[in-house]
Design an enzyme around this catalytic site. Sequence first.
Site, mmCIF file in Angstrom:
data_model
loop_
_atom_site.group_PDB
_atom_site.id
_atom_site.type_symbol
_atom_site.label_atom_id
_atom_site.label_comp_id
_atom_site.label_asym_id
_atom_site.label_seq_id
_atom_site.Cartn_x
_atom_site.Cartn_y
_atom_site.Cartn_z
ATOM 1 N N PHE A 53 78.295 64.361 5.379
ATOM 2 C CA PHE A 53 77.352 63.299 5.705
ATOM 3 C C PHE A 53 76.835 63.418 7.139
ATOM 4 O O PHE A 53 75.658 63.179 7.407
ATOM 5 C CB PHE A 53 78.015 61.927 5.492
ATOM 6 N N GLU A 94 96.225 55.312 2.687
ATOM 7 C CA GLU A 94 96.880 55.478 1.386
ATOM 8 C C GLU A 94 98.341 55.877 1.540
ATOM 9 O O GLU A 94 99.194 55.452 0.769
ATOM 10 C CB GLU A 94 96.125 56.526 0.558
ATOM 11 N N ARG A 147 101.610 61.186 -4.554
ATOM 12 C CA ARG A 147 100.320 60.739 -5.073
ATOM 13 C C ARG A 147 100.111 61.470 -6.393
ATOM 14 O O ARG A 147 100.220 62.698 -6.455
ATOM 15 C CB ARG A 147 99.205 61.124 -4.114
ATOM 16 N N HIS A 201 84.728 52.634 -0.724
ATOM 17 C CA HIS A 201 85.452 53.816 -0.230
ATOM 18 C C HIS A 201 84.443 54.965 -0.202
ATOM 19 O O HIS A 201 84.075 55.519 -1.239
ATOM 20 C CB HIS A 201 86.634 54.135 -1.153
ATOM 21 N N GLY A 250 86.020 58.193 5.318
ATOM 22 C CA GLY A 250 85.291 58.968 6.326
ATOM 23 C C GLY A 250 83.929 58.416 6.725
ATOM 24 O O GLY A 250 83.670 58.173 7.907
ATOM 25 N N ILE A 251 83.064 58.183 5.744
ATOM 26 C CA ILE A 251 81.706 57.709 6.065
ATOM 27 C C ILE A 251 81.716 56.205 6.345
ATOM 28 O O ILE A 251 81.125 55.738 7.324
ATOM 29 C CB ILE A 251 80.729 58.038 4.890
ATOM 30 N N GLY A 252 82.418 55.456 5.517
ATOM 31 C CA GLY A 252 82.463 53.998 5.676
ATOM 32 C C GLY A 252 83.077 53.570 7.002
ATOM 33 O O GLY A 252 82.652 52.600 7.623
ATOM 34 N N GLU A 253 84.090 54.328 7.455
ATOM 35 C CA GLU A 253 84.758 53.962 8.705
ATOM 36 C C GLU A 253 83.976 54.431 9.931
ATOM 37 O O GLU A 253 84.021 53.797 10.974
ATOM 38 C CB GLU A 253 86.154 54.611 8.769
ATOM 39 N N ARG A 302 78.896 65.617 -5.847
ATOM 40 C CA ARG A 302 78.867 65.113 -7.232
ATOM 41 C C ARG A 302 77.655 64.208 -7.453
ATOM 42 O O ARG A 302 77.265 63.470 -6.545
ATOM 43 C CB ARG A 302 80.131 64.291 -7.529
ATOM 44 N N ASN A 337 101.074 64.873 -1.249
ATOM 45 C CA ASN A 337 99.847 64.883 -2.047
ATOM 46 C C ASN A 337 99.527 66.347 -2.358
ATOM 47 O O ASN A 337 99.012 67.078 -1.508
ATOM 48 C CB ASN A 337 98.727 64.223 -1.234
ATOM 49 N N HIS A 360 90.773 56.427 -6.799
ATOM 50 C CA HIS A 360 90.881 55.877 -5.433
ATOM 51 C C HIS A 360 91.610 54.522 -5.437
ATOM 52 O O HIS A 360 91.436 53.731 -4.504
ATOM 53 C CB HIS A 360 89.489 55.623 -4.794
ATOM 54 N N GLY A 368 84.453 62.094 -1.760
ATOM 55 C CA GLY A 368 84.417 61.366 -3.023
ATOM 56 C C GLY A 368 84.154 59.919 -2.642
ATOM 57 O O GLY A 368 84.624 59.468 -1.601
HETATM 58 P P1 ADP Z 1 87.742 62.886 1.491
HETATM 59 O O1 ADP Z 1 89.093 62.314 1.875
HETATM 60 O O2 ADP Z 1 87.136 62.280 0.259
HETATM 61 O O3 ADP Z 1 87.685 64.381 1.501
HETATM 62 P P2 ADP Z 1 86.873 61.644 3.987
HETATM 63 O O4 ADP Z 1 87.282 60.237 3.715
HETATM 64 O O5 ADP Z 1 87.621 62.423 4.995
HETATM 65 O O6 ADP Z 1 86.719 62.455 2.647
HETATM 66 O O7 ADP Z 1 85.323 61.592 4.424
HETATM 67 C C1 ADP Z 1 84.598 62.746 4.670
HETATM 68 C C2 ADP Z 1 83.154 62.336 4.972
HETATM 69 O O8 ADP Z 1 83.144 61.489 6.133
HETATM 70 C C3 ADP Z 1 82.228 63.518 5.272
HETATM 71 O O9 ADP Z 1 81.005 63.386 4.574
HETATM 72 C C4 ADP Z 1 81.993 63.377 6.769
HETATM 73 O O10 ADP Z 1 80.727 63.843 7.151
HETATM 74 C C5 ADP Z 1 82.064 61.873 6.961
HETATM 75 N N1 ADP Z 1 82.300 61.540 8.357
HETATM 76 C C6 ADP Z 1 83.392 61.808 9.111
HETATM 77 N N2 ADP Z 1 83.190 61.400 10.395
HETATM 78 C C7 ADP Z 1 81.946 60.863 10.434
HETATM 79 C C8 ADP Z 1 81.142 60.277 11.466
HETATM 80 N N3 ADP Z 1 81.587 60.157 12.702
HETATM 81 N N4 ADP Z 1 79.903 59.837 11.139
HETATM 82 C C9 ADP Z 1 79.437 59.978 9.878
HETATM 83 N N5 ADP Z 1 80.133 60.506 8.878
HETATM 84 C C10 ADP Z 1 81.366 60.952 9.137
#
Ligand code: ADP
Length: 408
Positions: free
Chosen positions: A289, A390, A96, A213, A336-339, A246, A8, A185, A217
């Site tokens: 976040f 991915e 990618r 997602h 990141g945030i969703g998981e 954004r 990537n 995505h 982003g």
């Molecule tokens: P990208 O791949 O789009 O750069 P990620 O999928 O890695 O982003 O997600 C990054 C986001 O996930 C950040 O805003 C980060 O604060 C959030 N994040 C990571 N771990 C946690 C957590 N334990 N609790 C809340 N938010 C989290």
Amino acid sequence: MKNILVLNCGSSSVKYELLNIKSSSVLAKGLVERVGMEDAVLHYHFLKDDSIYDDIKLVRNIPTHREAIQFIIRSIEDDEYGVIEDMNDIYGIGHRVVHGGEKYTDSVYITKEVKNDIKDYIPLAPLHNPHQLAGIEACEELIPDHPQVAVFDTAFHQTMPEAAYMYAFPYDMYKKFGIRKYGFHGTSHKYVSQRTAAILKKSPEDLKIITCHLGNGASICAVKNGKSVDTSMGFTPLAGLMMGTRTGDFDPAILLYIMNKEALSLSEANTMINRHSGLYGVSGVSRDFREVIEKCHNGHKRAKLAVDMFAYRIRHYIGAYAAIMNGVDVLVFTAGIGENSVELREIVCKDMDYMGIELDKEKNEACGAGEGIISSAGSPVRVMCVPTNEELLIAEETHNIIESKKEK
Ligand code: ADP
């Protein structure tokens, strides 16, 4: 050996993963950052003793993507910490690629024509396609006998109906400049929706899924019968949800108004909507976040507003996508945030029982960042957390395309 190298290439970085397709295991992975600098860094994590990962960090002068990829290749075949004998142990390379325009509805074996198309789409993805093309060309030079496959972020969304992807501009704009919704995505939405169906032991054909997602982003996708029928990102990855930096959706006339009032150039306006807005712009705290929600707990008003807005827009899209699919069977959180954010999932799902979404607080907490169902047993809509992968999807598609080419 069926090992696939997934690359990537970004503007100043190359992320990589070497996967074994039979076991779906990751043999090595990492990132070269600060490409173009004298003190570029290779982060290299490699599988040792079947289960434990070791990691090293090496600093080098890496002027271009070519040297970055060469560095990655040397590392994975290194005598001391390499994970393969030599490049013969690599079956193919999966790249990618962000933009595949309207033409690419699936992943594709890379030929001269494909490279020309990726080049032609540079105006649609100026920050991504040039670097991904550079990565492809570097591999051709460094490992010329290895087949390469392009996996496009936009491909999964090319099943959207015309009414969903067209903007109400003069039709000429579509014809002249390709102004339409492409969506991004796609690899993540595809992987997560397929994985969701597999966990539920159902065919994707029989499900209506909304995948959220939520990373730096963020985008949402309506997946009906295994196909993307709408998604929140648009002509560019700026549209839809509020993101780290954004804006997401806004009234476009605002931009004209602010540009006029503040005498902003095109480039300054672009920076404002892409880099100075979102969670960062509203809270004034951070794009991250975790930091924003922590401030929110400490009573920081703008941080609370940013989190409320972030969740509000997700809820807005969930309602919209349930409407266009005539219902929803599964709501999925990923990235990141969703998981990771149990709290955000709870805020989003609050008071959604009218549409059959009933989150189970204990299950949500117990799931944490893992994979599982987090809705109550009787919830008409299943709510799930499904970590995205991915790289695995890119590796699988790369492998399948190379195999099918051999059969022909
Ligand atoms: P990208 O791949 O789009 O750069 P990620 O999928 O890695 O982003 O997600 C990054 C986001 O996930 C950040 O805003 C980060 O604060 C959030 N994040 C990571 N771990 C946690 C957590 N334990 N609790 C809340 N938010 C989290």
